[in-house]
Design a protein around this motif. Structure first.
Motif, mmCIF file in Angstrom:
data_model
loop_
_atom_site.group_PDB
_atom_site.id
_atom_site.type_symbol
_atom_site.label_atom_id
_atom_site.label_comp_id
_atom_site.label_asym_id
_atom_site.label_seq_id
_atom_site.Cartn_x
_atom_site.Cartn_y
_atom_site.Cartn_z
ATOM 1 N N LEU A 245 -0.819 40.238 51.789
ATOM 2 C CA LEU A 245 0.248 40.337 52.781
ATOM 3 C C LEU A 245 1.084 39.063 52.813
ATOM 4 N N ILE A 246 0.395 37.925 52.786
ATOM 5 C CA ILE A 246 1.125 36.659 52.803
ATOM 6 C C ILE A 246 2.022 36.544 51.578
ATOM 7 N N ALA A 247 1.466 36.919 50.416
ATOM 8 C CA ALA A 247 2.225 36.789 49.168
ATOM 9 C C ALA A 247 3.309 37.848 49.045
ATOM 10 N N MET A 248 2.958 39.115 49.337
ATOM 11 C CA MET A 248 3.869 40.221 49.062
ATOM 12 C C MET A 248 4.820 40.534 50.221
ATOM 13 N N THR A 249 4.603 39.899 51.366
ATOM 14 C CA THR A 249 5.554 40.016 52.471
ATOM 15 C C THR A 249 6.103 38.651 52.839
ATOM 16 N N GLY A 250 5.196 37.736 53.204
ATOM 17 C CA GLY A 250 5.631 36.423 53.664
ATOM 18 C C GLY A 250 6.348 35.600 52.617
ATOM 19 N N LEU A 251 6.032 35.827 51.331
ATOM 20 C CA LEU A 251 6.674 35.071 50.257
ATOM 21 C C LEU A 251 7.516 35.976 49.370
ATOM 22 N N ASP A 252 7.902 37.108 49.899
ATOM 23 C CA ASP A 252 8.694 38.091 49.161
ATOM 24 C C ASP A 252 10.072 38.207 49.797
ATOM 25 N N GLN A 253 11.088 37.831 49.068
ATOM 26 C CA GLN A 253 12.453 37.874 49.589
ATOM 27 C C GLN A 253 12.836 39.277 50.046
ATOM 28 N N MET A 256 11.066 39.862 53.580
ATOM 29 C CA MET A 256 11.373 38.805 54.534
ATOM 30 C C MET A 256 12.854 38.730 54.881
ATOM 31 N N GLN A 257 13.723 39.316 54.061
ATOM 32 C CA GLN A 257 15.153 39.225 54.366
ATOM 33 C C GLN A 257 15.470 39.920 55.690
ATOM 34 N N ARG A 258 14.653 40.897 56.101
ATOM 35 C CA ARG A 258 14.878 41.531 57.402
ATOM 36 C C ARG A 258 14.461 40.587 58.536
ATOM 37 N N ASN A 259 13.311 39.935 58.349
ATOM 38 C CA ASN A 259 12.852 38.996 59.374
ATOM 39 C C ASN A 259 13.814 37.825 59.524
ATOM 40 N N LEU A 260 14.349 37.345 58.407
ATOM 41 C CA LEU A 260 15.257 36.204 58.445
ATOM 42 C C LEU A 260 16.633 36.572 58.979
ATOM 43 N N SER A 261 16.881 37.883 59.171
ATOM 44 C CA SER A 261 18.161 38.300 59.734
ATOM 45 C C SER A 261 18.130 38.314 61.260
ATOM 46 N N CYS A 262 16.949 38.080 61.863
ATOM 47 C CA CYS A 262 16.842 38.080 63.324
ATOM 48 C C CYS A 262 17.586 36.878 63.918
ATOM 49 N N ARG A 263 17.970 37.006 65.158
ATOM 50 C CA ARG A 263 18.801 35.984 65.801
ATOM 51 C C ARG A 263 18.056 34.672 66.016
ATOM 52 N N THR A 264 16.778 34.773 66.394
ATOM 53 C CA THR A 264 16.008 33.572 66.698
ATOM 54 C C THR A 264 14.625 33.650 66.071
ATOM 55 N N LEU A 265 13.938 32.507 66.038
ATOM 56 C CA LEU A 265 12.555 32.458 65.549
ATOM 57 C C LEU A 265 11.658 33.359 66.383
ATOM 58 N N ARG A 266 11.799 33.309 67.694
ATOM 59 C CA ARG A 266 10.943 34.129 68.562
ATOM 60 C C ARG A 266 11.162 35.618 68.308
#
Length: 483
Positions: A245-253, A256-266
């Motif tokens: 999960l860490i490799a294939m989600t957390g380190l997968d562009q 993760m591009q959906r998570n990084l599109s959120c407005r804030t870290l929280r």
């Protein structure tokens, strides 16, 4: 369900998909394509991630795997949940603090450009193979339903799928993916619910009786603690689930591009936690469906297909269930295919443009758009070629094949990030590409030797060994007296 009905169903869904993409992609600039302008609300990202985390392989292979592996996959899902928490509270804060467009920019900030590009190339190879394999699985089903009855070649099948994916992602990128992934989530859950309803109704089972039949079935065995050498052994699958999960989600562009599109870290963290809980429920329902598909086949005397991932489609089209079941199967399958393929194509375009070409550093907005569009088209062509190669040579169990490849190709990426996050050492990064490649070679050798000499079958935990080899290799490159 006739080929004509299947074609009409697919065309109707594609029309809706293109309409959503056109509406969502209006006025999208490069920032919108690569990161959704970081304006996505957490609940929109969560609804998108429920579907995004499920591929065509989940849709087909997870129910099919029940016949041979029971509910052992849930052992890995438990690991996935722990891995999601690591992503939410370890990785996400780092990425938001550094405001990266591509995850692998972190490697340049931490070590240098060589490590950055090494990680990006390993991701690129991983994702091309992974995405092509996922599309290939769906193309097999489409070939059986449409193209073979019409005497059309597999190559045309793959070309049509890739062209539609290219068309709906070419303008909007991540902005479009969020909306189309929500559409995929809704369709997938409707498809799953339709199957569960009609199969239990045909078997004349109430809700309590359905639960009883699933619980007493030997196919619902959940934990496997008896044989440490087995690929289904609990601790192997649990630990592998965390690392995968860490490799294939957390380190997968891609994801993760959906998570990084959120407005804030929280918001991003809230999205990931809700996704982890939802994933447990959805995968469990797919496994329950797998038991019911086998019970239904036994009840009606249907032969179980040699390829386990074909039992879903076999029951959908050859069992006498209402036509709506076949329609929902097709819509669910097509929605997952296009969403997963579009997501991968967008992520590959982002990574190649940002990580490998570094186009954002030298090109103005207009020039960057041109480069991005050319890269997008080139990768679509590459995916088509790889899918055709898979059709010719692939013969392994699909879900296992995906994770085996991930163990080889994501391992060096995981090792690099672990070294960067867990140590403060500087390294002589010129040799990083050799270290990463050697880690893959050593992993293949270890897998062979362990089985030959000790009869120990290294399964999904291969990723851990692979990352470990990279970590050790990087220790050998440490610049002494420099931290």
């Amino acid at each position: 369900m006739t080929p004509t009905a299947v074609v009409i169903t697919i065309l109707a869904y594609v029309a809706i998909l293109l309409a959503v993409a056109r509406y969502s992609g209006r006025g999208v600039d490069n920032s919108g394509f690569f990161a959704g302008n970081r304006q996505t609300s957490w609940y929109m990202a969560w609804l998108a991630m429920i579907g995004a985390a499920m591929s065509g392989i989940t849709f087909l292979s997870v129910p099919g795997s029940v016949g041979t592996d029971a509910f052992s996959y849930m052992q890995m899902v438990a690991g996935f949940t722990v891995g999601q928490l690591v992503v939410a509270y370890v990785l996400i804060p780092v990425f938001y603090r550094k405001q990266v467009i591509s995850l692998y920019e972190y490697l340049e900030d931490r070590f240098g450009i060589t490590t950055h590009r090494t990680g990006a190339w390993f991701f690129f190879v991983s994702k091309v193979l992974n995405a092509a394999l996922r599309i290939y699985v769906i193309c097999i089903v489409l070939q059986q339903m449409i193209f073979e009855p019409c005497h059309l070649p597999f190559g045309l099948n793959a070309l049509v799928v890739v062209c539609v994916v290219w068309l709906y992602t070419r303008q909007g990128g991540v902005r479009v993916l969020i909306r189309t992934d929500i559409l995929k989530t809704v369709v997938m859950l409707l498809s799953l619910g339709t199957f569960l309803f009609f199969i239990t109704r045909d078997l004349n089972l109430s809700l309590s009786e359905t639960i009883h039949e699933v619980v007493v079935s030997p196919m619902s065995q959940l934990f496997f603690f008896d044989d440490p050498s087995s690929e289904r052994y609990f601790w192997k699958m649990f630990l592998a689930g965390i690392v995968l999960l860490i490799a294939m989600t957390g380190l997968d562009q891609d994801l993760m591009q959906r998570n990084l599109s959120c407005r804030t870290l929280r918001d991003a963290q809230r999205n990931i936690v809700f996704t982890a809980v939802s994933q447990i429920v959805v995968i469990l329902l797919f496994l329950v469906l797998g038991v019911l598909l086998h019970l239904y086949s036994q009840h009606h005397g249907l032969a179980i297909p040699e390829r386990s991932d074909q039992i879903f489609s076999t029951v959908a089209f050859n069992s006498g269930l209402p036509t709506v079941v076949g329609i929902m199967f097709v819509v669910g399958l097509v929605s997952i295919t296009y969403s997963a393929a579009g997501s991968a194509l967008t992520a590959l375009t982002t990574s190649f443009t940002i990580d490998i070409l570094s186009a954002h550093k030298f090109a103005n907005e207009s020039r960057l758009t041109t480069i991005r569009q050319r890269v997008h088209l080139a990768i679509a062509i590459l995916l088509f070629v790889v899918i055709v190669v898979f059709e010719r040579y692939s013969n392994d169990s699909t879900i296992n094949l995906v994770y085996k490849m991930a163990g080889y190709t994501y391992g060096p990426i995981l090792g690099m990030f672990c070294f960067g996050l867990m140590t403060s050492y500087a390294i002589r990064e010129r040799l990083i590409p050799a270290i990463a490649f050697l880690s893959v070679v050593l992993s293949v050798g270890l897998q062979y030797v362990a089985e030959l000499m000790w009869n120990y079958h290294i399964g999904f935990e291969l990723l851990i060994y692979n990352a470990g080899f990279t970590f050790i290799g990087m220790l050998l490159l440490v610049k002494h007296h420099e931290k």
